[in-house]
Design a protein around this motif. Sequence first.
Motif, PDB file in Angstrom:
ATOM      1  N   VAL A 202      21.883 115.440  24.184  1.00 50.74           N
ATOM      2  CA  VAL A 202      21.069 115.570  23.152  1.00 50.74           C
ATOM      3  C   VAL A 202      21.005 115.795  21.877  1.00 50.74           C
ATOM      4  CG1 VAL A 202      18.883 117.445  23.898  1.00 50.74           C
ATOM      5  CG2 VAL A 202      20.609 116.781  25.875  1.00 50.74           C
ATOM      6  N   PHE A 203      21.419 116.366  20.560  1.00 50.05           N
ATOM      7  CA  PHE A 203      21.322 116.270  19.717  1.00 50.05           C
ATOM      8  C   PHE A 203      21.834 114.592  19.397  1.00 50.05           C
ATOM      9  CE2 PHE A 203      23.787 116.488  15.535  1.00 50.05           C
ATOM     10  CZ  PHE A 203      22.954 117.150  14.938  1.00 50.05           C
ATOM     11  N   LEU A 204      22.303 114.123  19.282  1.00 44.59           N
ATOM     12  CA  LEU A 204      22.959 112.087  19.306  1.00 44.59           C
ATOM     13  C   LEU A 204      21.431 111.458  19.599  1.00 44.59           C
ATOM     14  CD1 LEU A 204      26.451 111.959  20.211  1.00 44.59           C
ATOM     15  CD2 LEU A 204      25.776 112.346  18.191  1.00 44.59           C
ATOM     16  N   ILE A 205      21.152 111.616  21.232  1.00 41.15           N
ATOM     17  CA  ILE A 205      19.630 110.905  21.031  1.00 41.15           C
ATOM     18  C   ILE A 205      18.089 111.725  20.676  1.00 41.15           C
ATOM     19  CG2 ILE A 205      18.244 110.945  23.168  1.00 41.15           C
ATOM     20  CD1 ILE A 205      20.352 109.630  23.648  1.00 41.15           C
ATOM     21  N   PHE A 206      18.632 112.585  20.025  1.00 43.50           N
ATOM     22  CA  PHE A 206      17.075 112.964  18.650  1.00 43.50           C
ATOM     23  C   PHE A 206      17.690 112.403  17.821  1.00 43.50           C
ATOM     24  CE2 PHE A 206      15.528 116.102  15.841  1.00 43.50           C
ATOM     25  CZ  PHE A 206      14.383 116.018  16.419  1.00 43.50           C
ATOM     26  N   LEU A 207      18.443 112.402  17.341  1.00 42.56           N
ATOM     27  CA  LEU A 207      18.809 111.776  16.124  1.00 42.56           C
ATOM     28  C   LEU A 207      18.737 110.628  15.506  1.00 42.56           C
ATOM     29  CD1 LEU A 207      20.231 113.548  13.069  1.00 42.56           C
ATOM     30  CD2 LEU A 207      22.492 113.012  14.073  1.00 42.56           C
ATOM     31  N   PHE A 208      19.304 110.145  16.742  1.00 41.53           N
ATOM     32  CA  PHE A 208      19.169 108.414  16.570  1.00 41.53           C
ATOM     33  C   PHE A 208      17.829 108.309  17.012  1.00 41.53           C
ATOM     34  CE2 PHE A 208      18.831 104.744  18.864  1.00 41.53           C
ATOM     35  CZ  PHE A 208      19.664 103.402  17.260  1.00 41.53           C
ATOM     36  N   PHE A 209      16.799 108.692  17.315  1.00 36.86           N
ATOM     37  CA  PHE A 209      15.817 107.952  17.136  1.00 36.86           C
ATOM     38  C   PHE A 209      14.533 109.044  16.464  1.00 36.86           C
ATOM     39  CE2 PHE A 209      17.285 106.756  22.204  1.00 36.86           C
ATOM     40  CZ  PHE A 209      16.571 105.975  21.699  1.00 36.86           C
ATOM     41  N   ASN A 210      14.606 109.604  15.840  1.00 36.27           N
ATOM     42  CA  ASN A 210      13.937 110.869  15.564  1.00 36.27           C
ATOM     43  C   ASN A 210      13.634 109.566  14.265  1.00 36.27           C
ATOM     44  OD1 ASN A 210      12.664 113.507  14.208  1.00 36.27           O
ATOM     45  ND2 ASN A 210      14.381 113.257  12.601  1.00 36.27           N
ATOM     46  N   LYS A 211      14.000 109.182  14.121  1.00 34.08           N
ATOM     47  CA  LYS A 211      13.388 108.554  12.861  1.00 34.08           C
ATOM     48  C   LYS A 211      11.989 107.590  12.801  1.00 34.08           C
ATOM     49  CE  LYS A 211      16.759 104.847  12.746  1.00 34.08           C
ATOM     50  NZ  LYS A 211      17.954 103.768  12.208  1.00 34.08           N
ATOM     51  N   TYR A 212      12.142 107.279  15.246  1.00 36.94           N
ATOM     52  CA  TYR A 212      11.524 106.116  14.612  1.00 36.94           C
ATOM     53  C   TYR A 212       9.766 107.151  15.342  1.00 36.94           C
ATOM     54  CZ  TYR A 212      15.300 102.918  15.566  1.00 36.94           C
ATOM     55  OH  TYR A 212      15.880 102.176  15.628  1.00 36.94           O
ATOM     56  N   LEU A 213      10.012 108.684  15.089  1.00 36.00           N
ATOM     57  CA  LEU A 213       9.111 109.047  16.035  1.00 36.00           C
ATOM     58  C   LEU A 213       7.780 109.238  14.689  1.00 36.00           C
ATOM     59  CD1 LEU A 213      10.943 112.494  17.634  1.00 36.00           C
ATOM     60  CD2 LEU A 213       9.756 110.147  18.485  1.00 36.00           C
ATOM     61  N   VAL A 214       7.923 108.966  13.219  1.00 42.58           N
ATOM     62  CA  VAL A 214       6.985 108.789  12.930  1.00 42.58           C
ATOM     63  C   VAL A 214       6.847 107.426  12.197  1.00 42.58           C
ATOM     64  CG1 VAL A 214       8.151 111.347  11.430  1.00 42.58           C
ATOM     65  CG2 VAL A 214       8.952 108.527  10.848  1.00 42.58           C
ATOM     66  N   GLU A 215       6.947 106.341  13.208  1.00 42.09           N
ATOM     67  CA  GLU A 215       6.581 104.993  12.833  1.00 42.09           C
ATOM     68  C   GLU A 215       4.794 104.781  13.683  1.00 42.09           C
ATOM     69  OE1 GLU A 215       9.331 102.318  13.775  1.00 42.09           O
ATOM     70  OE2 GLU A 215      10.394 102.264  12.229  1.00 42.09           O
ATOM     71  N   GLY A 216       4.042 104.433  12.929  1.00 40.38           N
ATOM     72  CA  GLY A 216       2.203 104.302  13.277  1.00 40.38           C
ATOM     73  C   GLY A 216       2.674 102.565  14.404  1.00 40.38           C
ATOM     74  N   ILE A 217       1.613 102.417  14.574  1.00 43.67           N
ATOM     75  CA  ILE A 217       1.715 100.974  14.622  1.00 43.67           C
ATOM     76  C   ILE A 217       1.860 100.204  13.338  1.00 43.67           C
ATOM     77  CG2 ILE A 217      -0.563  99.554  15.253  1.00 43.67           C
ATOM     78  CD1 ILE A 217      -1.801 101.857  16.597  1.00 43.67           C
ATOM     79  N   SER A 218       1.445 100.727  12.306  1.00 42.28           N
ATOM     80  CA  SER A 218       1.093  99.910  11.206  1.00 42.28           C
ATOM     81  C   SER A 218       2.420  99.422  10.689  1.00 42.28           C
ATOM     82  CB  SER A 218       0.251 100.269   9.738  1.00 42.28           C
ATOM     83  OG  SER A 218       1.426 101.404  10.077  1.00 42.28           O
ATOM     84  N   THR A 219       3.295  99.918  11.044  1.00 40.44           N
ATOM     85  CA  THR A 219       4.941  99.869  11.467  1.00 40.44           C
ATOM     86  C   THR A 219       4.981  99.003  12.193  1.00 40.44           C
ATOM     87  OG1 THR A 219       6.482 101.449  11.605  1.00 40.44           O
ATOM     88  CG2 THR A 219       5.277 101.419   9.096  1.00 40.44           C
ATOM     89  N   SER A 220       4.416  98.631  13.437  1.00 40.65           N
ATOM     90  CA  SER A 220       4.918  98.014  14.120  1.00 40.65           C
ATOM     91  C   SER A 220       4.587  96.929  14.644  1.00 40.65           C
ATOM     92  CB  SER A 220       4.950  98.604  15.682  1.00 40.65           C
ATOM     93  OG  SER A 220       5.175 100.672  15.259  1.00 40.65           O
ATOM     94  N   GLY A 221       3.858  95.877  13.215  1.00 41.66           N
ATOM     95  CA  GLY A 221       2.992  94.552  13.898  1.00 41.66           C
ATOM     96  C   GLY A 221       1.994  94.315  13.434  1.00 41.66           C
ATOM     97  N   LEU A 222       1.161  95.694  13.274  1.00 43.16           N
ATOM     98  CA  LEU A 222      -0.559  95.020  12.773  1.00 43.16           C
ATOM     99  C   LEU A 222      -0.618  94.913  11.336  1.00 43.16           C
ATOM    100  CD1 LEU A 222      -1.864  97.383  15.117  1.00 43.16           C
ATOM    101  CD2 LEU A 222      -1.305  95.306  15.424  1.00 43.16           C
ATOM    102  N   LYS A 223       0.200  94.516  10.522  1.00 45.61           N
ATOM    103  CA  LYS A 223      -0.074  94.957   9.541  1.00 45.61           C
ATOM    104  C   LYS A 223      -0.227  93.390   8.898  1.00 45.61           C
ATOM    105  CE  LYS A 223       3.368  98.409   6.871  1.00 45.61           C
ATOM    106  NZ  LYS A 223       4.450  98.513   5.826  1.00 45.61           N
ATOM    107  N   GLY A 224      -0.970  93.132   7.874  1.00 42.55           N
ATOM    108  CA  GLY A 224      -1.623  91.363   7.732  1.00 42.55           C
ATOM    109  C   GLY A 224      -0.490  90.423   6.878  1.00 42.55           C
TER     110      GLY A 224
END
Length: 281
Positions: free
Chosen positions: A259-281
Amino acid sequence: MYFRNQKIKRVLLHAFIIVFGLCMIYPVLWMIAGSLKNNNEILNSALNLIPTTFRWENFQNGWKGFGGISFGTFFINSIIVSSVSTLGTVLSSACVAYALTRINFKGKKIWFAVMLATMMIPTQVILIPQYLIWNQLGMVGTYVPLVLPHWFGQAFFIYQMMQFMVSIPTELDEAAYMDGCSKYSIFARVIFPLLKPAIVTTVIIQFYWKWDDFLGPLVYLDKPASYTVSLALKMFADTASRTDFGAMFAMSTLSLLPVFLIFLFFNKYLVEGISTSGLKG
């Protein structure tokens, strides 16, 4: 004087946070410390976190498991159940959320209300009817009752993804439709990739819930070789003989790692929004 008061407030605030944080994490620290103690130290020195003698053999004894079944078997069982359930939750919940958010069909509001109603029903209320159904199907004693329901959507995660999907501009759907994409292609190529923050949140929470689930395996699993970690830990507590608390805490400590490793691995993606997921022009 003003800056001095502000500094005092900050010091007091940080002191409160540190003390509160220690109170929250103390049970975990006590468990980790207990994994290196013998039974006498665990039962008679509850406040002392530092063992007098570090008993690393607790991990070896705990890993041996029971009845010739290594604790590694229980870890593999939990990883299979948790991973397959999490994958099914992500895919099915995303599909249902897309349908309720982006597609107009008859009875849409009714189905949405039914979905919300399922969130208000306690699990214990439907436990017996579900068990009777799975028993009639001959699935009791297998992982099917623990895994299959998660491939048909989970109300909590459907609602979560719907709230995130609403923030995605519908102009993207229209542009993809003009390029010849069907509703299925729009979901697979446009919407689903943009759901990364919501998907990561679902993965972390669902994996944790399933890994920590005790009631489900207790009801549906009847063979020790198929037990998950949460159920196998209970086997250390033997009312007919001496309980090995050191081995129990050692395996409990190891059970935190996935559980700790799952959280540690995916934690950096929690702060990503739409702007960093493909909507930047």
